[in-house]
Structures are given as structure tokens and as C-alpha cells.
Design an enzyme around this catalytic site. Structure first.
Site, short mmCIF file in Angstrom:
data_model
loop_
_atom_site.label_atom_id
_atom_site.label_comp_id
_atom_site.label_asym_id
_atom_site.label_seq_id
_atom_site.Cartn_x
_atom_site.Cartn_y
_atom_site.Cartn_z
N GLU A 57 0.76 -1.29 -0.06
CA GLU A 57 0.05 0.09 -0.13
C GLU A 57 0.75 1.17 0.03
OE1 GLU A 57 -2.68 -0.20 3.36
OE2 GLU A 57 -3.78 -1.70 2.23
N THR A 153 0.88 0.93 10.60
CA THR A 153 0.71 0.55 9.16
C THR A 153 1.01 2.07 8.24
OG1 THR A 153 -1.68 0.85 8.95
CG2 THR A 153 -0.86 -1.51 9.17
N THR A 228 -8.22 5.47 16.86
CA THR A 228 -6.73 5.31 16.44
C THR A 228 -6.60 6.30 15.20
OG1 THR A 228 -7.18 3.25 15.03
CG2 THR A 228 -6.31 2.95 17.40
N ASN A 248 -12.24 4.83 13.90
CA ASN A 248 -13.66 4.39 14.61
C ASN A 248 -13.40 3.81 16.00
OD1 ASN A 248 -12.18 1.84 13.01
ND2 ASN A 248 -13.09 0.98 14.78
N ASP A 293 -17.99 1.57 12.04
CA ASP A 293 -16.46 1.81 11.63
C ASP A 293 -16.18 2.76 10.75
OD1 ASP A 293 -13.94 0.88 11.13
OD2 ASP A 293 -14.35 -0.99 9.99
N LYS A 320 -15.00 7.62 5.79
CA LYS A 320 -15.78 6.54 5.10
C LYS A 320 -17.23 6.53 5.38
CE LYS A 320 -14.08 2.24 7.04
NZ LYS A 320 -13.30 1.68 8.11
N HIS A 599 -8.26 -16.01 6.88
CA HIS A 599 -8.31 -17.28 6.27
C HIS A 599 -9.96 -17.29 5.40
CE1 HIS A 599 -4.44 -19.39 7.10
NE2 HIS A 599 -4.87 -18.82 8.20
CA CA Z 1 -11.72 0.14 11.40
#
Ligand code: CA
Length: 687
Positions: A57, A153, A228, A248, A293, A320, A599
Site C-alpha cells: 500500500e 501501518t 486510532t 472508529n 466503523d 468512510k 483465512h
Molecule cells: Ca476500522
């Protein structure tokens, strides 16, 4: 605005020295050599294998002829920007077990550059200063409590001698903050907490005390509450304000999280901070009492645009929640906000109060509700681009619904997803999810003055990718079907496209060396969609760099190997004789709680990580050693012995085997759902 830092003072014209191109993060290149008339001749100039099998990214930084970029696992690559020749590689050796803390893959969004130093945040929460010429560590500090589910990240930003970094982890349950460290020695200068801490602890600064008034005393303190700062920042040197986007809540369900109500500051907010002290000048909360979120960590663009005929210094964000916001960035005053994508959670933003007007279906605290935008957002981390020449913002948008399913019996489980959703019930309902569009992702050209869509191109997959626009009138964006394209910035017409080795989610950049303009983008599928998006190709991340004089050959598309079932006879017998249904159901619930994120739904993973139904005999033989003993933690598979016992792990294995035994039927059903509802290209069905 273009404040550039490099060893020579100012970076050369046409390089890409800062994360967003400039401090205002417009992601706009002034270069014009590649234009609508010649872009059809764009060719690969060089490629570089990032050695990454996970999501990529990163935004590359280019200064003084060197490209600094990152791949998965926070690994930094310094490359000759003209040739792609590697100069040095820095591997922070992130423990593989840290992958368990990452909601959305082991990605990294890039480095910051300042004079002789390169700064990178690592997945396990370190901030590292590297020697720009050699890649050697100058200093390294741990920025988080590594016993908790924190990750980094996002890319750091350097502002006035300080390197600023946040963190992620709200899905698993952490308390958000952003920190500033001295570029010189890594000493902590200030830290701003975005949500209050446990009531028994003293508030760290006055803004925490202000925020605390908007939370119930009976809040779910053990979840950390979230908020965060996992991605975006921007800086205005004239106003001396650092803008920070917050994320969120933890958990999502506000009725559980803060019973009795409150706005829950500073969730889902834009904060304007003094970068010298970390004190807050103003805030704007996009989503009071955030419950879906709906992060406001999406990119913030600083620009000067007209509002009612008057030029204003604005901050623009498409978070978002689906509204495109234009704020006065000096005062935080809301100037305008309109929906840039389909939504049902709110009817509009009331401009006098600055608050969204929620709809009747928005509240899912008691009953499951299908909400638009989805938890992936109308726009996520994939950067947008503002082009001052066209006056348009090019946004990688999404349009889809998500079923929020409340869990009335929520209990906090350390290092697991703690969103307050009933995932086992959702798992049973997933085939009934009603997504309203076949192509849920788009490239949207948005007029921020009129607050209207000018043009929109729909994408063939559920993946979304970052955007670049240039002064020549081009927009560049990768696609989830392993294609890289150039569009006419005025009307969205495709002017050029090339097949790449694997899908793209990263944002492109442009730079110029010795009068040759280059366009760079990384390939490598991943992020939050890691376990859900099919690809027929090995996820072999590369840096691809294009120019009009390019003569290189595209790295090959490598087909994924055929898969075979290797099911242990004893487990097959147990599933077949019908006596183990309770164990399979217990395994299903544990799987959903601890395994699904990586997964995949129903133990089916069409993406880049192992599809457990096709686990090898060796994996089945070593099952307990892998799940409980951490045998494969170097590959990102942590031990779960703190949460699961031998019986749990065995039940998960039995559940996986039961899924595999019905795999053809079930998988084709899932795929049919995917094609009908979210429009995955049928050519990508690999089973
Ligand atoms: Ca989130």
C-alpha cells in the site's frame, strides 16, 4: 503550497519528497511531459521485485534521484529512481506473530524523508530512523504497549523537527493516540490521546478531560475505546497546524460502548494540532457516537477553493461515512458536506450544527441492520487526488451495504476482534446479504465547490486503489483485475492501460529525472480485502515504473498452483458418521472468532493467504503445533495458545475438514453470491 525537505534543502522540481506529494497532500504532479496526446506510448521503464506476497500500500518517496518505498512487513527499499537498482534494503524483522494484531494485513504505507534520515513505522509498533545513504539504524523507539493489539501501518510525517506517528488496532481494542518524536534522537516530544483512558487514571492533557465529558462513566474501558490515528495527516506551515484524522470506535456498538450516550470524542474526527506542543486548536467530529466503523482517517487535502464566490483555505476529506466535507482549515468551520456515494445511515449534514441527521435504520444496537456505506466505507485509505487545474477531486469510491449484527453477549477477548458484532450469526446470514450494485468500486471525479459528481467510472472488482492526477490532465489508477490505467481528467475516458503481473491497490506517484517523466506504482493485492478478493495470479509484489522511453518487460503473471484436498481419514470419518456436529459447530465459532479475518469466510480463501480446505498433509499433521505452538509464526501465523486449547484447535480442524468435504458445493455457492452481489469477474473463479 509545496514545502519540501531534502539533504540539499529543497528537493528538485518534479520529485515526490513527501507522502502526499506536498505538505497539503494533494497528490498532484505538476509534470506535463506525459500528456493525453502521448500517454498511449507509455511503456515500462523498470520494475523491481519487492519480495512481497502480501498487500503493498506504500506511496514511494522520490528525492535526489532515489526512491524510498516499503513493502509488506514494514521492509524499506532504497532504489535508484532512474534504473530501479537497489541501493539498500532495511528489514526491521517484525515478528511474524504480529500479523495477528493487524485487522487488515501486514501492510505499510511508506516512509518519511528528512535531510539525512528516513523514518519508518513498523507493524509491531516501532518508529525507526535510518541513515538515508546506507539504511543503517540511527535510532529506534517502541511507540506502543506491545502486549496490546497495536500496529503501525501508516506513514510517519516530519513537521518542524519532529516525526509524527499514530497507530492502529481499534477493531481488536486499543486506545488511540498520536505521538511526536525528535528527529534527532527519537525522544518523545508530545503525545495526544484521542479518547479518555480508564477513569482511575489521571487525564494526560486537557483535551482528554474535554473528551471524557462525552462518554458514559460505564463505558467499555477494557476495549480501549479506539479512535486510532492509523493513516492520514496533513500540515499547513502558514497556520502552523497539523491535521490528524482519527478512527472508529472499539467496540462498534455505541449502546454497549458508552451506555446512556454522548458524542464519544474524539472518535471519527479531524483534529487540528499545534505541532510544537500537541495542543488542539480545533476539532470537527464527522460521525458523533460513531457506530459503523466510519473512520475519519481518510486523506485530508489542503487547498484554496471558492466557497460562495470567496476563496477559502480549506481542508477536504471524503471519510468512510460517505459525506464529502469542506472545512475552513483555520477555524474548523464546516463550509459544506454532501454525499459522494450511496448511503442510508444519514439523510444529510445539518450545516448549522455540523452534525449528521441519522436515519431510522442507522441504529443497529438492538437489531441487525443493512447499512450503506459498508464498514469498508464510501472511501477508505486509498488516497484521492486534487487537481487544481480541473478543480476536481478524484476519489476511489465504494458503494455497498454491510449487515451490522449486534452481539448482546459481548465480552472483551484480548487479541481478537472486539467489534461487538455477532460474527457467527452473520456467517449464517452472509448469503442473504443484499448488496445493491454489481460493481461496488468506482473512480469518481468530484467537484468540491459545487459538491457534485462530474464523472464516474465503475471498476470490475471489489478492490480499490489509490489515485494520482497530473497537470497535463491525466488521472492514473490501478485496478483489482491487475491493470494500470490512465484516464482523461476532464471526462474519465480511458486513454491507456497495461496488464500488470498482479492486482494493484497502492497509489501511483510521478517524478522527473533529467527531463524524463516517470509514473510509479506498486503491485500487490492485500489490505482489508486480503482474504476475500480472488486472484488467479501469485501475489508477487513489484514496483513498476513507466515512461515514454521505457523499454523493459513486465514481470510475468504467475498462475497460482492447482490445489488438492489432503484430508485426514480419521477426521473425514468423524464428519461422515455424524456424531461430531457439536464439535464442528464449536469449531465454526472459534474459527470465526480467531481465524476468519485472514483465512476467509467459511474457511474459503480465494485471496493471497492459505485456503485451509486445501491444507497439505503436513499442515494437518502439524495442526496443533501450528495453531497452539506457533510453529509457523515466522510466516505470520501466530500461536493462539493464549485463547484456544487443544480441544478448540481440534474442533477448528474438524470444521475446516467439514468445509472441505462440501467445498465444491459450498464454494460455488459462495462464488455465485460473489458474482451476483459484488461482481467478481467470473474468469477469476479458481476453484
Ligand atoms: Ca476500522
Amino acid at each position: 503550497m509545496s514545502i519540501l525537505f531534502s539533504s540539499t534543502g529543497w528537493a528538485a522540481e518534479g520529485e515526490w519528497p513527501l507522502h502526499g506529494g506536498d505538505a497539503g497532500e494533494q497528490r498532484y504532479s505538476p509534470l506535463e511531459q506525459i500528456n493525453p496526446g502521448n500517454v498511449a506510448d507509455l511503456k515500462l521503464a523498470w520494475s523491481y521485485p519487492l519480495g512481497s506476497k502480501r498487500g503493498v500500500e506504500a506511496t514511494p518517496i522520490v528525492a535526489d534521484g532515489v526512491m524510498y518505498t516499503t513493502s509488506s512487513w514494514s521492509i524499506v527499499h532504497a532504489l535508484d529512481a532512474r534504473t530501479g537498482k537497489p541501493l539498500w534494503i532495511y528489514d526491521p524483522k517484525v515478528p511474524g506473530a504480529a500479523a495477528r494484531k493487524a485487522c487488515c494485513d501486514v501492510v505499510n504505507r511508506g516512509v518519511a524523508l528528512w535531510r539525512d534520515r528516513v523514518f519508518v513505522g513498523t507493524l509491531d509498533g516501532r518508529l525507526v530512523a535510518l541513515n538515508r545513504r546506507t539504511g543503517e539504524v540511527i535510532w529506534s523507539v517502541v511507540t506502543v504497549d506491545q502486549t496490546q493489539a497495536y500496529t503501525i501501518t501508516g506513514a510517519p510525517r516530519v513537521v518542524k523537527g519532529k516525526v509524527v506517528i499514530g497507530n492502529g488496532g481499534a477493531e481488536l481494542g486499543v486506545r488511540g493516540y498520536v505521538s511526536a518524536y525528535s528527529v534527532t534522537d527519537g525522544e518523545l516530544v508530545w503525545r495526544f490521546y484521542t479518547v479518555p483512558g480508564k477513569p482511575e487514571h489521571a487525564d494526560e492533557h486537557s483535551e482528554v478531560t474535554l473528551a471524557r465529558k462525552t462518554w458514559s462513566e460505564d463505558s467499555l474501558w477494557e476495549t480501549g475505546l479506539g479512535g486510532t490515528v492509523w493513516d492520514s495527516m496533513a500540515y499547513d506551515p502558514q497556520l502552523n497546524l497539523l491535521y490528524v484524522g482519527t478512527g472508529n470506535a472499539a467496540n462498534y456498538n455505541r449502546a454497549q460502548r458508552s451506555p446512556g450516550g454522548g458524542d464519544n470524542l474524539f472518535l471519527a474526527s479531524i483534529l487540528a494540532l499545534n505541532p510544537d506542543t500537541g495542543t488542539m486548536a480545533w476539532y470537527y467530529q464527522t460521525t458523533p457516537a460513531e457506530s459503523w466503523d466510519y473512520t475519519a482517517t481518510q486523506q485530508m487535502i489542503l487547498a484554496e477553493i471558492e466557497h460562495r464566490g470567496v476563496p477559502r483555505k480549506v481542508l477536504m476529506q471524503a471519510p468512510k461515512n460517505g459525506f464529502f466535507y469542506v472545512l475552513d482549515r483555520e477555524t474548523g468551520e464546516l463550509l459544506s458536506a454532501e454525499p459522494y456515494t450511496e448511503m442510508n445511515w444519514a439523510s444529510h449534514i445539518d450545516l448549522s450544527s455540523g452534525r449528521p441527521v441519522e436515519s431510522a435504520v442507522a441504529d443497529w444496537s438492538e437489531l441487525p441492520r443493512s447499512i450503506m456505506p459498508s464498514m469498508a466505507g464510501g472511501h477508505n485509505w486509498q488516497p484521492m487526488s486534487y487537481n487544481p487545474k480541473t478543480g476536481l477531486v478524484y476519489i476511489p469510491t465504494r458503494s455497498e451495504a454491510y449487515l451490522f449484527y449486534p452481539d448482546p453477549d459481548f465480552v472483551f477477548r484480548p487479541l481478537a476482534f472486539n467489534t461487538g458484532e455477532n460474527f457467527p450469526a452473520l456467517d449464517e446470514k452472509i448469503a442473504d446479504l443484499s448488496l445493491r450494485q454489481c460493481s461496488p468500486t468506482q473512480l469518481s471525479a468530484w467537484d468540491p465547490v459545487a459538491q457534485q459528481m462530474r464523472w464516474q467510472e465503475t471498476m470490475p472488482t471489489t478492490l480499490s486503489a489509490g489515485v494520482l492526477s497530473t497537470a497535463a490532465g491525466l488521472v492514473f489508477q490501478g485496478r483489482g483485475d491487475a491493470t494500470f490505467l490512465a484516464y482523461d481528467a476532464n471526462n474519465g475516458k480511458t486513454l491507456w492501460q497495461v496488464a500488470t503481473n498482479t492486482p494493484i491497490v497502492a497509489p501511483p506517484v510521478s517524478f522527473s529525472i533529467e527531463d524524463e517523466q516517470f509514473i510509479a506504482v506498486s503491485t500487490g493485492m492485500g489490505g482489508g480485502s486480503l482474504a476475500f478478493n480472488p486472484s488467479p495470479y501469485e501475489n508477487d509484489g513489484h514496483m513498476l515504473v513507466f515512461s515514454l522511453q521505457g523499454k523493459a518487460t513486465m514481470p510475468p503473471r504467475i498462475a497460482r498452483p492447482a490445489r488438492t484436498l489432503n484430508l485426514p481419514d480419521a477426521l473425514v470419518d468423524r464428519v461422515e458418521n455424524g456424531s461430531s456436529s457439536a464439535a464442528i459447530e464449536a469449531g465454526r465459532i472459534s474459527y470465526i472468532r480467531y481465524c476468519l479475518v485472514c483465512h476467509g469466510v467459511g474457511a474459503s480463501n480465494p485471496g493471497a493467504l492459505p485456503d485451509l480446505r486445501y491444507a497439505s498433509k503436513k499442515t494437518h499433521d502439524e495442526w496443533l503445533a501450528v495453531v497452539l505452538g506457533g510453529l509457523r509464526q515466522d510466516q505470520g501465523m501466530a500461536s493462539f495458545s493464549d485463547s484456544l486449547n487443544v480441544e478448540d484447535a481440534g474442533n477448528i480442524q474438524l470444521y475446516v475438514v467439514s468445509r472441505a468435504m462440501r467445498s465444491r458445493l459450498w464454494y460455488s455457492k459462495l462464488m455465485r453470491w460473489a458474482i451476483d452481489k459484488v461482481c467478481i469477474p467470473s474468469s477469476w473463479i479458481v476453484d
